[in-house]
Design a protein around this motif. Structure first.
Motif, PDB file in Angstrom:
ATOM      1  N   ASN A  80      -4.429   0.856  -0.219  1.00 26.15           N
ATOM      2  CA  ASN A  80      -4.963   0.175   0.945  1.00 26.15           C
ATOM      3  C   ASN A  80      -5.833   1.130   1.753  1.00 26.15           C
ATOM      4  OD1 ASN A  80      -3.186   1.496   3.114  1.00 26.15           O
ATOM      5  ND2 ASN A  80      -1.685   0.753   1.636  1.00 26.15           N
ATOM      6  N   HIS A 104      -3.476  -9.774  -0.300  1.00 29.24           N
ATOM      7  CA  HIS A 104      -2.339  -8.857  -0.309  1.00 29.24           C
ATOM      8  C   HIS A 104      -1.546  -9.093  -1.590  1.00 29.24           C
ATOM      9  CE1 HIS A 104       1.389  -6.877   0.836  1.00 29.24           C
ATOM     10  NE2 HIS A 104       0.791  -6.355   1.896  1.00 29.24           N
ATOM     11  N   ASP A 107       1.001 -11.827  -1.601  1.00 26.90           N
ATOM     12  CA  ASP A 107       0.485 -13.192  -1.698  1.00 26.90           C
ATOM     13  C   ASP A 107       0.053 -13.512  -3.123  1.00 26.90           C
ATOM     14  OD1 ASP A 107       0.896 -14.144   0.910  1.00 26.90           O
ATOM     15  OD2 ASP A 107      -0.835 -13.030   1.642  1.00 26.90           O
ATOM     16  N   ASP A 129      -7.440 -14.318   0.947  1.00 27.98           N
ATOM     17  CA  ASP A 129      -6.959 -14.576   2.296  1.00 27.98           C
ATOM     18  C   ASP A 129      -7.849 -15.613   2.978  1.00 27.98           C
ATOM     19  OD1 ASP A 129      -9.274 -13.192   2.972  1.00 27.98           O
ATOM     20  OD2 ASP A 129      -8.223 -11.386   3.658  1.00 27.98           O
ATOM     21  N   GLN A 189       1.459 -15.036   3.461  1.00 29.05           N
ATOM     22  CA  GLN A 189       2.162 -14.125   4.353  1.00 29.05           C
ATOM     23  C   GLN A 189       1.182 -13.296   5.164  1.00 29.05           C
ATOM     24  OE1 GLN A 189       5.097 -12.789   0.930  1.00 29.05           O
ATOM     25  NE2 GLN A 189       5.874 -12.063   2.887  1.00 29.05           N
ATOM     26  N   TYR A 190       0.040 -13.003   4.551  1.00 29.14           N
ATOM     27  CA  TYR A 190      -0.962 -12.142   5.191  1.00 29.14           C
ATOM     28  C   TYR A 190      -2.324 -12.832   5.111  1.00 29.14           C
ATOM     29  CZ  TYR A 190       2.926  -8.995   4.481  1.00 29.14           C
ATOM     30  OH  TYR A 190       4.179  -8.438   4.481  1.00 29.14           O
ATOM     31  N   TYR A 193      -6.858  -9.370   6.822  1.00 27.95           N
ATOM     32  CA  TYR A 193      -6.586  -7.954   6.566  1.00 27.95           C
ATOM     33  C   TYR A 193      -5.799  -7.310   7.707  1.00 27.95           C
ATOM     34  CZ  TYR A 193     -10.329  -6.563   9.777  1.00 27.95           C
ATOM     35  OH  TYR A 193     -11.106  -6.375  10.887  1.00 27.95           O
ATOM     36  N   SER A 195      -3.276  -8.603   9.573  1.00 28.21           N
ATOM     37  CA  SER A 195      -1.832  -8.817   9.401  1.00 28.21           C
ATOM     38  C   SER A 195      -1.298  -8.005   8.232  1.00 28.21           C
ATOM     39  CB  SER A 195      -1.526 -10.306   9.206  1.00 28.21           C
ATOM     40  OG  SER A 195      -2.231 -10.832   8.090  1.00 28.21           O
ATOM     41  N   GLY A 196      -2.106  -7.877   7.173  1.00 28.57           N
ATOM     42  CA  GLY A 196      -1.683  -7.089   6.021  1.00 28.57           C
ATOM     43  C   GLY A 196      -1.575  -5.611   6.347  1.00 28.57           C
ATOM     44  N   ASP A 198      -1.294  -4.292   9.346  1.00 26.81           N
ATOM     45  CA  ASP A 198      -0.236  -4.111  10.351  1.00 26.81           C
ATOM     46  C   ASP A 198       1.120  -3.929   9.685  1.00 26.81           C
ATOM     47  OD1 ASP A 198      -1.998  -4.333  12.461  1.00 26.81           O
ATOM     48  OD2 ASP A 198      -1.503  -6.423  12.922  1.00 26.81           O
ATOM     49  N   ALA A 199       1.431  -4.777   8.709  1.00 29.41           N
ATOM     50  CA  ALA A 199       2.721  -4.701   8.024  1.00 29.41           C
ATOM     51  C   ALA A 199       2.869  -3.409   7.256  1.00 29.41           C
ATOM     52  CB  ALA A 199       2.886  -5.907   7.103  1.00 29.41           C
TER      53      ALA A 199
END
Length: 204
Positions: A80, A104, A107, A129, A189-190, A193, A195-196, A198-199
């Motif tokens: 990433n 992600h 996903d 996404d 889930q994401y 980018y 939200s992805g 961040d996790a």
């Protein structure tokens, strides 16, 4: 080459071929879905189209339960922009108007699992996404999370890129994902980018 051997496997319930949204080529930022014209602009994407057609021919010839999954750029833990920034490999390459779709890895996995639960032989699915975004914007966000100064902007024309990387920058499209939501019941889930990343950042 091995199609006859695969066809002899009587207990097969699901075969998934992971392809790439690169097969759509350049739409100058326009949206594509699974019915869009394929315009592979590189040798690699031409080979992907050939591979897709080979797998799909097994549906018609042997009744094999084959599904095609066209994935946008895959990222996740260990692979990433946060890793690239920390390792000093991230670059901000400036190409006005360019956007990428991404997915992600979780996903991607949940979409494959949903297809395994409800296989539909011969179907093609985009996995991406909800929010295509400029690559420089995503690098900026990763740098913000890590509280580091973003790398300098490099004009695309003067950037030293591998053939595969250059292929990414020569195509601009937005990849639609409505089919996996409607037919497979996927809830991302994401969805972008942010939200992805961040996790991934919280788990570092």
């Amino acid at each position: 080459k091995f199609s006859s051997k695969i066809a002899e496997c009587k207990n097969l319930k699901w075969i998934g071929y992971i392809s790439s949204t690169g097969v759509y080529g350049d739409t100058q930022g326009g949206w594509v879905d699974e019915s869009s014209l394929l315009k592979p602009g590189t040798e690699l994407n031409e080979r992907r189209v050939e591979a897709e057609n080979g797998w799909l021919s097994m549906v018609e010839e042997n009744g094999c339960p084959v599904m095609i999954f066209r994935c946008a750029a895959i990222y996740g833990p260990g692979r990433n922009l946060l890793v690239s920034v920390k390792q000093g490999r991230a670059r901000r390459i400036e190409k006005p108007g360019l956007v990428f779709s991404r997915t992600h890895v979780e996903d991607l996995a949940q979409t494959l699992e949903a297809s395994m639960r409800n296989p539909k032989s011969g179907e093609i699915y985009n996995i991406s996404d909800d929010h295509p975004a400029p690559p420089t914007e995503a690098v900026d966000y990763a740098c913000k999370l890590l509280q580091v100064t973003p790398p300098p902007l490099i004009p695309f024309e003067s950037a030293e890129l591998s053939e595969i990387a250059r292929g990414f920058y020569l195509t601009c499209k937005r990849v639609g994902n409505k089919k996996i939501k409607k037919e497979l019941g996927v809830k991302l889930q994401y969805p972008d980018y942010r939200s992805g990343l961040d996790a991934i950042f919280k788990a570092m």
